[in-house]
Design an enzyme around this catalytic site. Structure first.
Site, PDB file in Angstrom:
ATOM      1  N   ARG A 147      29.132 -18.227 -22.988  1.00  0.00           N
ATOM      2  CA  ARG A 147      30.268 -17.328 -23.129  1.00  0.00           C
ATOM      3  C   ARG A 147      30.029 -16.428 -24.331  1.00  0.00           C
ATOM      4  NH1 ARG A 147      36.549 -18.836 -24.671  1.00  0.00           N
ATOM      5  NH2 ARG A 147      35.765 -18.473 -26.767  1.00  0.00           N
ATOM      6  N   TYR A 159      40.534 -13.498 -31.278  1.00  0.00           N
ATOM      7  CA  TYR A 159      40.293 -14.723 -30.514  1.00  0.00           C
ATOM      8  C   TYR A 159      38.808 -14.885 -30.140  1.00  0.00           C
ATOM      9  CZ  TYR A 159      39.541 -17.953 -26.894  1.00  0.00           C
ATOM     10  OH  TYR A 159      38.987 -18.983 -26.200  1.00  0.00           O
ATOM     11  N   ASP A 216      36.078 -14.263 -22.077  1.00  0.00           N
ATOM     12  CA  ASP A 216      37.485 -14.663 -21.991  1.00  0.00           C
ATOM     13  C   ASP A 216      38.371 -13.527 -22.504  1.00  0.00           C
ATOM     14  OD1 ASP A 216      39.924 -15.967 -22.001  1.00  0.00           O
ATOM     15  OD2 ASP A 216      39.171 -17.782 -22.984  1.00  0.00           O
ATOM     16  N   HIS A 218      41.643 -13.772 -22.502  1.00  0.00           N
ATOM     17  CA  HIS A 218      42.725 -14.489 -23.183  1.00  0.00           C
ATOM     18  C   HIS A 218      44.100 -13.845 -22.996  1.00  0.00           C
ATOM     19  CE1 HIS A 218      43.629 -17.636 -26.320  1.00  0.00           C
ATOM     20  NE2 HIS A 218      42.709 -18.203 -25.575  1.00  0.00           N
ATOM     21  N   GLU A 242      37.513 -14.286 -17.702  1.00  0.00           N
ATOM     22  CA  GLU A 242      38.572 -15.305 -17.733  1.00  0.00           C
ATOM     23  C   GLU A 242      39.895 -14.727 -18.219  1.00  0.00           C
ATOM     24  OE1 GLU A 242      37.463 -18.605 -20.182  1.00  0.00           O
ATOM     25  OE2 GLU A 242      39.523 -19.285 -20.397  1.00  0.00           O
ATOM     26  N   GLU A 268      43.955 -21.988 -17.573  1.00  0.00           N
ATOM     27  CA  GLU A 268      43.956 -23.035 -18.602  1.00  0.00           C
ATOM     28  C   GLU A 268      45.366 -23.338 -19.106  1.00  0.00           C
ATOM     29  OE1 GLU A 268      41.305 -21.140 -21.393  1.00  0.00           O
ATOM     30  OE2 GLU A 268      42.944 -20.687 -22.753  1.00  0.00           O
ATOM     31  N   ARG A 289      40.807 -22.861 -13.911  1.00  0.00           N
ATOM     32  CA  ARG A 289      40.482 -23.207 -15.296  1.00  0.00           C
ATOM     33  C   ARG A 289      41.265 -24.398 -15.839  1.00  0.00           C
ATOM     34  NH1 ARG A 289      37.178 -23.060 -18.516  1.00  0.00           N
ATOM     35  NH2 ARG A 289      38.094 -22.049 -20.316  1.00  0.00           N
ATOM     36  N   GLU A 345      33.121 -25.961 -19.141  1.00  0.00           N
ATOM     37  CA  GLU A 345      33.135 -25.502 -20.540  1.00  0.00           C
ATOM     38  C   GLU A 345      32.780 -26.669 -21.453  1.00  0.00           C
ATOM     39  OE1 GLU A 345      36.957 -24.089 -21.860  1.00  0.00           O
ATOM     40  OE2 GLU A 345      36.070 -23.040 -23.568  1.00  0.00           O
ATOM     41  N   TRP A 408      48.090 -13.636 -27.468  1.00  0.00           N
ATOM     42  CA  TRP A 408      46.953 -13.935 -28.352  1.00  0.00           C
ATOM     43  C   TRP A 408      45.707 -14.282 -27.547  1.00  0.00           C
ATOM     44  CZ3 TRP A 408      44.779 -19.037 -29.076  1.00  0.00           C
ATOM     45  CH2 TRP A 408      43.711 -19.056 -30.011  1.00  0.00           C
TER      46      TRP A 408
END
Ligand code: EZ4
Ligand code: CO
Length: 408
Positions: A147, A159, A216, A218, A242, A268, A289, A345, A408
């Site tokens: 990643r 992040y 990602d 996020h 992601e 996630e 995820r 991951e 975030w």
């Protein structure tokens, strides 16, 4: 047999973990992970005050019934605290069942489908130079998928970028800070969208076309912004992009999906199969995820992945350090057994964490393997755990340049 005791264990070997330990009348123990980053004590209280009293005396063999009893029986459904608590019970019961059978858990999930689980590591750098050094470290450590996260010109800490970038040190990224108030970061989506494609262009030019690369987003983009990013990254052949949007609005992904062939991974922060219903049935994503810890345990994740399999959607279980080694072990047992495994991951836990949680999983040539120890293959060391007291920790909050709170 029956469950004789249910203990909620909170420890903080560098970061906080909440673990459930069930012990049967015959003395067999099972472990489950209920760690909810930044809200740990809520999950611990839910387990200790409302779930543990229901477990003693129950038949530990009845995993499905216990899951339904805790899910439907609470009346109040879903939510990260509830589902982390149910997940911990479910993991502990599978651990007990597999130990009692004398088998590693993956055997009860159908046996091996593969040699091991392809893992991805986390390279990052505030600049291209530090990013390249981080990628090289990961390649030397054997990672076969990486990643990539970088700083954005004009912004400070963002992040996914490790703060400590000294060459030769580990690059793991631990976003929760052990302090009384959340740290604050700043955000500018336009600067991010301009910068990220140039980073992937540089990485492909330096490291070639072969290595699978992930990124990602996020939850920080609108569907239109996400579509723009997905299209601009197509030349660099990502393994996945992601969390491109805050996917509470599942329908929004139709817009992204229609505009780009960059593979998408989401989930996630989800905690139920219903959070994925549109995403899966309309094939709006490529990877789910969820972590076993936040989505109701092994029982729920197995069903979610069987549902996803019908739509050619694969696993990409969330495996940061805030998933304890118990949760990560569960991912690996599922990962070697599921037909539709995608990638895992992997962020190695700290030495202190691995003193508390004695694992038997391995990382070799880029593949994670759960090992052959009966059960989940994780032991909890009470003495080691006792020396690490809970400390409050929070994930950062994000604000746009004008001060507005942003995802975030
Ligand atoms: O921000 O686990 O893909 N991984 C991630 C993680 C999450 C943290 C939150 O606790 O998005 O780094
Ligand atoms: Co993520």
């Amino acid at each position: 047999m029956a469950i004789a005791s249910a203990e909620v264990l909170v420890t903080s070997p560098g970061r906080n973990f909440v673990t459930l330990r069930l012990t049967t009348e015959d003395g067999v123990t099972g472990l489950g992970d209920a760690t909810l980053n930044g809200r740990e004590l809520a999950a611990a209280s839910y387990l200790r005050d409302h779930v543990a009293p229901l477990l003693t005396g129950r038949d530990e063999a009845r995993i499905e019934d216990t899951w339904q009893y805790l899910y439907r029986g609470a009346y109040w459904r879903r939510g990260p605290v509830t589902m982390a608590a149910i997940a911990a019970v479910d993991m502990a019961l599978w651990d007990i069942k597999a130990k009692t059978a004398g088998m590693p858990l993956y055997q009860l999930l159908g046996g091996r489908s593969r040699r091991g689980c392809l893992a991805y590591g986390h390279a990052s750098g505030s600049s291209i130079d530090t990013l390249f050094a981080s990628i090289r470290e990961h390649l030397e450590a054997g990672y076969q998928a990486i990643r990539v996260q970088t700083g954005v010109p004009g912004l400070g800490q963002v992040y996914g970028v490790a703060t400590d970038q000294k060459p030769g040190e580990r690059y793991d990224y631990e976003p929760a800070r052990r302090q009384a108030l959340p740290a604050q970061e700043s955000w500018d989506t336009r600067a991010y969208l301009r910068h990220v494609p140039t980073v992937f262009e540089a990485v492909r030019a330096e490291f070639g076309p072969e290595i699978p690369l992930l990124h990602d987003g996020h939850h920080r983009m609108t569907p239109n912004e996400a579509a723009t990013l997905g299209k601009s990254l197509e030349p660099y052949d990502l393994f996945w992009l992601e969390d491109c949007t805050p996917a509470e609005n599942q329908e929004a992904l139709r817009r992204v999906r229609a505009q780009t062939t960059t593979p998408l991974a989401i989930g996630e922060v989800f905690n139920s199969v219903f959070d994925y219903q549109t995403l899966i049935t309309e094939q709006l994503i490529d990877y789910v995820r969820s972590a076993v810890t936040h989505a109701g345990g092994i029982t729920a994740l197995r069903k979610l992945l069987d549902f996803a399999a019908i739509y050619q959607i694969k696993s990409g279980f969330h495996g940061p350090t805030d998933i304890s080694p118990v949760g990560q072990a569960a991912h690996l047992h599922l990962g070697v057994a599921l037909h539709n495994f995608g990638i895992q991951e992997y962020m190695k836990h700290s030495a202190d964490t691995l003193e508390v949680f004695r694992t038997s999983y391995t990382f070799t040539d880029g593949l994670l393997d759960p090992g052959e120890t009966p059960g989940l293959g994780v032991e909890y060391d009470d003495d080691a755990a006792g020396s690490f007291a809970y400390e409050p920790a929070y994930l950062p909050v994000n604000r746009r340049l004008d001060g507005t709170v942003h995802d975030w």
